[in-house]
Write an enzyme that holds these catalytic residues in place. Structure first.
Site, PDB file in Angstrom:
ATOM      1  N   ASP A 179      22.291  15.389 -21.878  1.00  0.00           N
ATOM      2  CA  ASP A 179      23.440  15.114 -21.032  1.00  0.00           C
ATOM      3  C   ASP A 179      23.015  15.417 -19.596  1.00  0.00           C
ATOM      4  O   ASP A 179      22.458  16.481 -19.325  1.00  0.00           O
ATOM      5  CB  ASP A 179      24.611  16.023 -21.433  1.00  0.00           C
ATOM      6  CG  ASP A 179      25.940  15.310 -21.331  1.00  0.00           C
ATOM      7  OD1 ASP A 179      26.224  14.766 -20.257  1.00  0.00           O
ATOM      8  OD2 ASP A 179      26.693  15.302 -22.332  1.00  0.00           O
ATOM      9  N   ASP A 275      26.886  11.885 -17.204  1.00  0.00           N
ATOM     10  CA  ASP A 275      28.279  12.307 -17.105  1.00  0.00           C
ATOM     11  C   ASP A 275      28.973  11.676 -15.891  1.00  0.00           C
ATOM     12  O   ASP A 275      28.418  11.693 -14.780  1.00  0.00           O
ATOM     13  CB  ASP A 275      28.291  13.835 -16.974  1.00  0.00           C
ATOM     14  CG  ASP A 275      29.669  14.437 -17.139  1.00  0.00           C
ATOM     15  OD1 ASP A 275      30.245  14.301 -18.225  1.00  0.00           O
ATOM     16  OD2 ASP A 275      30.175  15.046 -16.174  1.00  0.00           O
ATOM     17  N   GLU A 333      28.441   7.490 -18.739  1.00  0.00           N
ATOM     18  CA  GLU A 333      29.856   7.666 -19.061  1.00  0.00           C
ATOM     19  C   GLU A 333      30.624   7.175 -17.836  1.00  0.00           C
ATOM     20  O   GLU A 333      30.453   7.713 -16.738  1.00  0.00           O
ATOM     21  CB  GLU A 333      30.179   9.139 -19.320  1.00  0.00           C
ATOM     22  CG  GLU A 333      31.606   9.314 -19.832  1.00  0.00           C
ATOM     23  CD  GLU A 333      32.293  10.577 -19.358  1.00  0.00           C
ATOM     24  OE1 GLU A 333      33.269  10.995 -19.992  1.00  0.00           O
ATOM     25  OE2 GLU A 333      31.876  11.145 -18.331  1.00  0.00           O
ATOM     26  N   HIS A 404      33.448  14.603 -27.534  1.00  0.00           N
ATOM     27  CA  HIS A 404      33.982  15.958 -27.351  1.00  0.00           C
ATOM     28  C   HIS A 404      35.201  16.000 -26.441  1.00  0.00           C
ATOM     29  O   HIS A 404      35.713  17.075 -26.163  1.00  0.00           O
ATOM     30  CB  HIS A 404      32.865  16.830 -26.784  1.00  0.00           C
ATOM     31  CG  HIS A 404      32.423  16.331 -25.429  1.00  0.00           C
ATOM     32  ND1 HIS A 404      31.792  15.112 -25.254  1.00  0.00           N
ATOM     33  CD2 HIS A 404      32.571  16.854 -24.201  1.00  0.00           C
ATOM     34  CE1 HIS A 404      31.571  14.926 -23.974  1.00  0.00           C
ATOM     35  NE2 HIS A 404      32.027  15.966 -23.307  1.00  0.00           N
ATOM     36  N   ASP A 405      35.645  14.853 -25.925  1.00  0.00           N
ATOM     37  CA  ASP A 405      36.794  14.820 -25.011  1.00  0.00           C
ATOM     38  C   ASP A 405      38.031  14.195 -25.622  1.00  0.00           C
ATOM     39  O   ASP A 405      39.029  13.997 -24.926  1.00  0.00           O
ATOM     40  CB  ASP A 405      36.450  13.984 -23.760  1.00  0.00           C
ATOM     41  CG  ASP A 405      35.381  14.623 -22.897  1.00  0.00           C
ATOM     42  OD1 ASP A 405      35.260  15.866 -22.919  1.00  0.00           O
ATOM     43  OD2 ASP A 405      34.674  13.872 -22.204  1.00  0.00           O
TER      44      ASP A 405
HETATM   45  O1  TEU Z   1      34.345  13.621 -18.885  1.00  0.00           O
HETATM   46  C1  TEU Z   1      34.935  12.865 -17.898  1.00  0.00           C
HETATM   47  C2  TEU Z   1      36.304  12.293 -18.094  1.00  0.00           C
HETATM   48  O2  TEU Z   1      36.751  11.576 -17.241  1.00  0.00           O
HETATM   49  C3  TEU Z   1      37.189  12.555 -19.222  1.00  0.00           C
HETATM   50  O3  TEU Z   1      36.783  12.012 -20.384  1.00  0.00           O
HETATM   51  C4  TEU Z   1      37.533  13.993 -19.184  1.00  0.00           C
HETATM   52  O4  TEU Z   1      37.466  14.511 -20.459  1.00  0.00           O
HETATM   53  C5  TEU Z   1      38.900  14.259 -18.635  1.00  0.00           C
HETATM   54  O5  TEU Z   1      39.737  14.484 -19.686  1.00  0.00           O
HETATM   55  C6  TEU Z   1      39.570  13.261 -17.762  1.00  0.00           C
HETATM   56  O6  TEU Z   1      40.938  13.506 -17.760  1.00  0.00           O
HETATM   57  C7  TEU Z   1      33.108  14.217 -18.647  1.00  0.00           C
HETATM   58  C8  TEU Z   1      32.746  15.105 -19.805  1.00  0.00           C
HETATM   59  O7  TEU Z   1      32.594  14.345 -20.954  1.00  0.00           O
HETATM   60  C9  TEU Z   1      33.768  16.191 -19.927  1.00  0.00           C
HETATM   61  O8  TEU Z   1      33.557  17.004 -21.043  1.00  0.00           O
HETATM   62  C10 TEU Z   1      33.714  17.007 -18.661  1.00  0.00           C
HETATM   63  O9  TEU Z   1      34.735  17.964 -18.679  1.00  0.00           O
HETATM   64  C11 TEU Z   1      33.849  16.151 -17.426  1.00  0.00           C
HETATM   65  O10 TEU Z   1      33.055  14.970 -17.460  1.00  0.00           O
HETATM   66  C12 TEU Z   1      33.393  16.915 -16.225  1.00  0.00           C
HETATM   67  O11 TEU Z   1      32.014  17.131 -16.285  1.00  0.00           O
END
Ligand code: TEU
Ligand code: CA
Length: 630
Positions: A179, A275, A333, A404-405
């Site tokens: 990542d 990310d 992402e 994971h989100d």
């Molecule tokens: O996620 C970015 C993102 O925009 C979303 O999916 C995030 O989970 C958030 O809920 C938006 O409302 C990435 C990572 O995957 C996430 O785990 C991190 O917290 C984020 O970036 C910051 O690095």
């Protein structure tokens, strides 16, 4: 150049315009035809606010025009043969290290834990692993706030453990992607510390400072600006208060990042998941966000950085200088990027990213992650058809439902236990037989579902906790909690369910995050012993994917496009043909055609030809894969 007098159809012909309008329609739950029909198409842009239910103010049109005029290229469509690449044939598996396997009994997953499960991953049929961040971090956002890019988080182990992990992965013929979090660092990173304590040093310009904040909001609630006493200025953080946005306009900063990435590539890692990589370029002057866009999207300022002016240049530079010499793979992402932007970011001849994760398919129109609603699989079908038919041969789709989100997909669609595994298998069939690269999230192969968090004290995620505090200003605590519960990222972060032993075989002590009793009946150990389990199904399906190579590059021909609750398609090339038929509903669905050929795999285990009725109906959520004559 588009102006206020341009026509709506011209906006729709512009790649960004198309994505933005589609996104807004989605958010407002308005049918696309409201803007794509010829009568509306001939109207001038100025009338858009009226047309879209008066939800948009005047400034919206100007903001839109600024955005549209930054991009006039479109990706050429082509019938050329899709160039072969290892990552177009691979099945990826995402590991969230904190929750995967604890080897030393501290309740936290770690690198040695992962090493001990590599055979499990290999047996599943996985070709490449994506590891969520393992770098040194104060863990404000579980490692997405990096303090030192060259050090391993002590909770997870040491650099020796990492080297061993990489060797063991390669020994098994698999690949590893890391990542890469470079939109921001932790406020404890030495660059940031230098930036605030020695503003005149070269680090002074590594982050984004401003004498006064603008109206941008953070994804984790509240203003996106921290007051920095040392500089008597404000510093930007799109995410938590400890995740400070880097200033990519600074060339020295970009070079530091390049060097850091090369350092990992020298170690032999095979690529990166980048990310929020589409956020790295912010509009000059950092103007206020448009209010109606802010209201609609839930965040102010997004239009000034989700597709920033220098994004393509930065990515191109990274690819040419860093990734290409090492033949490294990259998947970005890119939250908020629609199909046209995704094409521009990934078309092979443009040399920016290999692939992106787009998120439009994760919530049905009019809903956000924190809404309590039932996801309609017909929407998934329409998204998939759209990507299969329009993404083109220069671009490779990514196929995923979980990470994971996000809460678990089965729970979003149907919480009835009775359908749990048949539904999990149905989702797997779609994910592994369409054209694209599948990313399986840990536990998805076990059919893991959302967990029963009972109190806010069990929640760990910074996003949920901040949102809870914010909601409590306007609603009762119980209400706020139930809202959090619907969308919390913690659902995906509970420990991997290895066995029915205490703590699910994840650890010997109480894990860092709660787990309910689900592991007693749903775990890898039991499922490995059960020929009909979802885990076994994933193994078979991945093996099937490798046997029928038509799945990699063959054509996707969708039939029954307009038939509700039925998703059927052919995969065809000159050598092979498959027919996939799926019932998207919980009632019997009449077949429009009975396939002639051989049934390769079904999510129902009884013999499909045993009864007469079975010939004309698909059972609830039934999904079958047939080999037919090409
Ligand atoms: O996620 C970015 C993102 O925009 C979303 O999916 C995030 O989970 C958030 O809920 C938006 O409302 C990435 C990572 O995957 C996430 O785990 C991190 O917290 C984020 O970036 C910051 O690095
Ligand atoms: Ca541990």
């Amino acid at each position: 150049m588009l102006t206020k007098k341009s026509r709506i159809k011209d906006v729709y012909a512009n790649p960004i315009g198309r994505d933005i309008i589609n996104r807004m329609l989605l958010q407002m739950n308005i049918n696309r035809k409201a803007v794509t029909n010829p009568i509306v198409g001939n109207l001038k842009i100025m009338v858009l606010p009226k047309l879209l239910k008066n939800q948009l103010d005047e400034g919206f049109v100007d903001t839109l025009l600024t955005l549209l005029n930054t991009e006039d290229e479109t990706v050429r469509s082509t019938d050329e043969i899709i160039p072969r690449e290892w990552w177009k044939e691979a099945v990826f598996y995402q590991i969230y290290p904190r929750s995967f396997k604890d080897s030393n009994g501290d309740g936290i997953g770690d690198l040695q834990g992962i090493i001990s499960k590599l055979d499990y991953i290999k047996e599943l049929g996985i070709d490449a692993i994506w590891l969520s961040p393992i770098y040194d971090s104060p863990n404000d956002d579980n490692g997405y706030d990096i303090r030192d890019y060259h050090k391993i988080m002590s909770d997870f182990g040491t650099m020796e453990d990492f080297d061993k992990l990489l060797t063991e992965i390669h020994n098994r013929g698999m690949r590893l992607i890391m990542d890469l979090v470079v939109n921001h660092t932790s406020d404890e990173h030495k660059w940031y510390q230098q930036a605030i304590h020695e503003p005149d040093s070269k680090y002074g310009d590594y982050y984004i400072f401003k004498p006064q904040p603008n109206n941008w909001t953070s994804f984790f609630s509240g203003s996106a600006w921290n007051y920095v006493e040392e500089r008597n200025q404000y510093a930007l953080h799109l995410f938590s208060k400890k995740q400070m946005d880097l200033n990519w306009e600074n060339e020295a900063l970009r070079h530091e990042i390049h060097d850091m990435v090369k350092w990992w590539l020298e170690k032999g890692v095979d690529g990166f998941r980048l990310d929020v990589i589409n956020y790295i370029s912010k509009r000059k002057g950092l103007p206020d966000g448009n209010k109606s866009i802010g209201k609609l999207m839930g965040y102010y300022g997004v239009e000034h950085y989700f597709y920033g002016p220098s994004l393509h240049d930065y990515l191109h530079e990274l690819k040419e200088k860093v990734f290409m010499p090492y033949n490294a793979f990259s998947v970005g992402e890119t939250p908020g990027a629609g199909m046209e932007m995704s094409k521009l970011l990934t078309a092979d001849y443009r040399k920016e990213l290999d692939m992106v994760f787009s998120f439009d398919h994760l919530e049905t129109p009019g809903h956000t992650r924190y809404d309590d609603y039932q996801y309609d699989l017909n929407y998934l079908k329409s998204c998939m058809v759209n990507w299969m038919e329009n993404y083109g041969n220069h671009c490779q789709p990514s196929l995923f439902y979980e990470n994971h989100d996000n809460p678990r997909m089965i729970s979003k669609i149907n919480a009835n236990q009775k359908y749990r595994y048949v539904l999990g298998k149905l989702l797997a069939v779609i994910q592994l037989t369409l054209r694209g690269t599948p990313f399986i999230y840990q536990g998805q192969e076990l059919g893991m579902i959302n967990q029963c968090f009972k109190t806010i004290s069990e929640i760990r995620d910074v996003e949920s906790l901040n949102l809870y505090d914010e909601l409590c200003n306007t609603m009762k605590e119980e209400e706020a909690f139930s809202k959090i519960l619907t969308g919390s990222r913690d659902h995906a972060r509970t420990p991997m369910q290895w066995s029915g032993e205490q703590y699910a075989g994840f650890s010997t002590v109480k894990p860092w995050i709660m787990m309910d009793e689900d592991y007693k009946s749903c775990n890898a150990k039991l499922q490995l012993q059960d020929e009909n389990s979802i885990l076994r199904f994933f193994q078979k399906l991945i093996a099937l994917r490798k046997e029928y190579k038509v799945i990699y590059y063959g054509n996707v021909i969708v039939s029954n496009k307009k038939v509700k609750d039925l998703f059927t398609y052919y995969r065809k090339d000159e050598n092979e043909a498959l027919y996939i038929e799926i019932n998207l509903s919980t009632t019997n669905k009449k077949r429009t055609k009975h396939p002639k050929g051989r049934l390769l795999l079904s999510n129902y285990t009884e013999d499909i030809l045993s009864s007469k009725d079975r010939l004309s109906f698909l059972r609830p959520y039934e999904a079958n894969i047939w080999a037919i004559y090409p």
